[in-house]
Design an enzyme around this catalytic site. Structure first.
Site, PDB file in Angstrom:
ATOM      1  N   GLY A  35       0.816  -1.209   0.000  1.00 18.95           N
ATOM      2  CA  GLY A  35       0.000   0.000   0.000  1.00 18.95           C
ATOM      3  C   GLY A  35       0.847   1.254   0.000  1.00 18.95           C
ATOM      4  O   GLY A  35       1.986   1.257   0.462  1.00 18.95           O
ATOM      5  N   ASN A  43       3.380   1.088  10.380  1.00 17.20           N
ATOM      6  CA  ASN A  43       2.371   0.031  10.464  1.00 17.20           C
ATOM      7  C   ASN A  43       2.230  -0.560  11.857  1.00 17.20           C
ATOM      8  O   ASN A  43       1.187  -1.115  12.189  1.00 17.20           O
ATOM      9  CB  ASN A  43       2.698  -1.089   9.482  1.00 17.20           C
ATOM     10  N   ASN A 103       1.692  -8.773   8.508  1.00 12.20           N
ATOM     11  CA  ASN A 103       0.358  -8.274   8.168  1.00 12.20           C
ATOM     12  C   ASN A 103       0.223  -8.203   6.654  1.00 12.20           C
ATOM     13  O   ASN A 103       1.092  -7.648   5.980  1.00 12.20           O
ATOM     14  CB  ASN A 103       0.150  -6.892   8.786  1.00 12.20           C
ATOM     15  N   SER A 173     -12.007   6.970  12.188  1.00 14.91           N
ATOM     16  CA  SER A 173     -11.590   7.950  13.197  1.00 14.91           C
ATOM     17  C   SER A 173     -10.322   7.506  13.926  1.00 14.91           C
ATOM     18  O   SER A 173      -9.669   8.302  14.597  1.00 14.91           O
ATOM     19  CB  SER A 173     -12.711   8.196  14.203  1.00 14.91           C
ATOM     20  N   ARG A 183       2.686   8.651   5.851  1.00 18.63           N
ATOM     21  CA  ARG A 183       2.604   7.697   4.738  1.00 18.63           C
ATOM     22  C   ARG A 183       2.572   8.405   3.385  1.00 18.63           C
ATOM     23  O   ARG A 183       3.114   7.891   2.396  1.00 18.63           O
ATOM     24  CB  ARG A 183       1.382   6.800   4.929  1.00 18.63           C
ATOM     25  N   HIS A 250      -8.813  -4.394   8.127  1.00 21.77           N
ATOM     26  CA  HIS A 250      -7.587  -5.068   7.721  1.00 21.77           C
ATOM     27  C   HIS A 250      -6.453  -4.936   8.734  1.00 21.77           C
ATOM     28  O   HIS A 250      -5.475  -5.673   8.652  1.00 21.77           O
ATOM     29  CB  HIS A 250      -7.149  -4.488   6.372  1.00 21.77           C
ATOM     30  N   TRP A 251      -6.579  -4.021   9.684  1.00 20.58           N
ATOM     31  CA  TRP A 251      -5.492  -3.693  10.604  1.00 20.58           C
ATOM     32  C   TRP A 251      -5.839  -4.066  12.043  1.00 20.58           C
ATOM     33  O   TRP A 251      -6.020  -3.197  12.896  1.00 20.58           O
ATOM     34  CB  TRP A 251      -5.188  -2.194  10.524  1.00 20.58           C
TER      35      TRP A 251
END
Length: 270
Positions: A35, A43, A103, A173, A183, A250-251
């Site tokens: 990404g 991350n 991940n 949020s 990023r 996803h995280w």
């Protein structure tokens, strides 16, 4: 946050991999996903302190094409390229055995290393790991489809970055403006090839080869990798356990950081 020491290591084909480190004890290598703008520290920022406090040497590499590592253009970004350059860097960094925490794409890289060099891997901790489905299944997922279409154009903006990072979580949020800016600064240095020419195999047929203990996490609202992937490990692997979370994307390591840290440290302690 604990002081982080940064080193750069020459790896194959003249590339360089940036490795960040803090803490002391048994090595735990955190392997980030793909990404725009991804890096080791960004991350896993919410996980570093808990592992250091528990007595572990936390190692946070930036994959080739990401963070402060080399970002070659005009090449295919294959799983072998990621795994081989990472292993070159870890060996140069003095790591001869470690738990791998991966991940997404980082999970796929952890699997590849564990299959290639099982003696190197003590345990695996996986969060929505990639490389266990055919590429077409991944690229049909809404999160990946948006990421590939939006990234790499001349008009890629910080608003695009915010939208893409927000897709990684169930509750946007939780994403700070500082993380988005961090990023975005990296994303502006990345070639489009990093995503457009990513080539990853389906490792699912080989999962039964993994004998080391595995702990996995998956958010049921993951827009990038289907949560049904957890069953592949539970059905194939000798020593695997997975936790799924409702209203998580996803995280997991960000959205449920406290739980992720606690369960992972307990797993590492046996």
């Amino acid at each position: 946050m604990s002081d982080i020491v940064t080193r750069r290591h020459k790896v194959r084909d003249g590339h360089e991999i940036c490795v960040n480190e803090t803490g002391s004890g048994p090595a735990v290598v955190f392997i980030h996903g793909s990404g725009p703008g991804a890096s080791g520290v960004s991350n896993f920022r919410l996980n570093i302190e808990a592992f250091v406090a528990a007595g572990y040497r936390v190692i946070l590499p930036d994959l080739i094409g990401y963070g402060a590592s080399s970002k070659p253009e005009g090449i295919d970004y294959t799983l072998d390229l990621f795994a081989d350059t990472l292993m070159d860097a870890l060996k140069a960094h003095g790591v001869d055995r470690a738990t791998l925490v991966g991940n997404s794409l980082g999970g796929g890289i952890a699997l590849q290393i564990a299959l290639d060099t099982p003696s190197f891997v003590d345990r695996l901790i996986l969060m929505s790991p990639g490389c266990i489905e055919e590429r077409e299944i991944y690229f049909a997922m809404p999160g990946i489809a948006r990421m590939v279409s939006d990234f790499g154009g001349p008009d890629f903006s910080i608003e695009d970055q915010k939208r893409l990072v927000s897709n990684l979580v169930y509750d946007p949020s939780q994403i700070s403006d500082a993380l988005i800016a961090e990023r975005f600064a990296v994303a502006r240095t990345q070639p489009k090839d990093v995503l457009a020419r990513m080539r990853t195999p389906n490792l699912a047929p080989r999962l039964a080869e993994l004998a080391m203990p595995i702990l996995g996490f998956w958010g049921l609202q993951d827009q990038f990798l289907p949560a049904s992937g957890a069953n592949r490990f539970l059905e194939a692997c000798a020593d695997a356990r997975f936790m799924t979370f409702n209203k998580v994307g996803h995280w997991v390591q960000v959205e449920r950081a406290v739980e992720f840290n606690r369960y992972s440290v307990e797993f590492l302690r046996g």
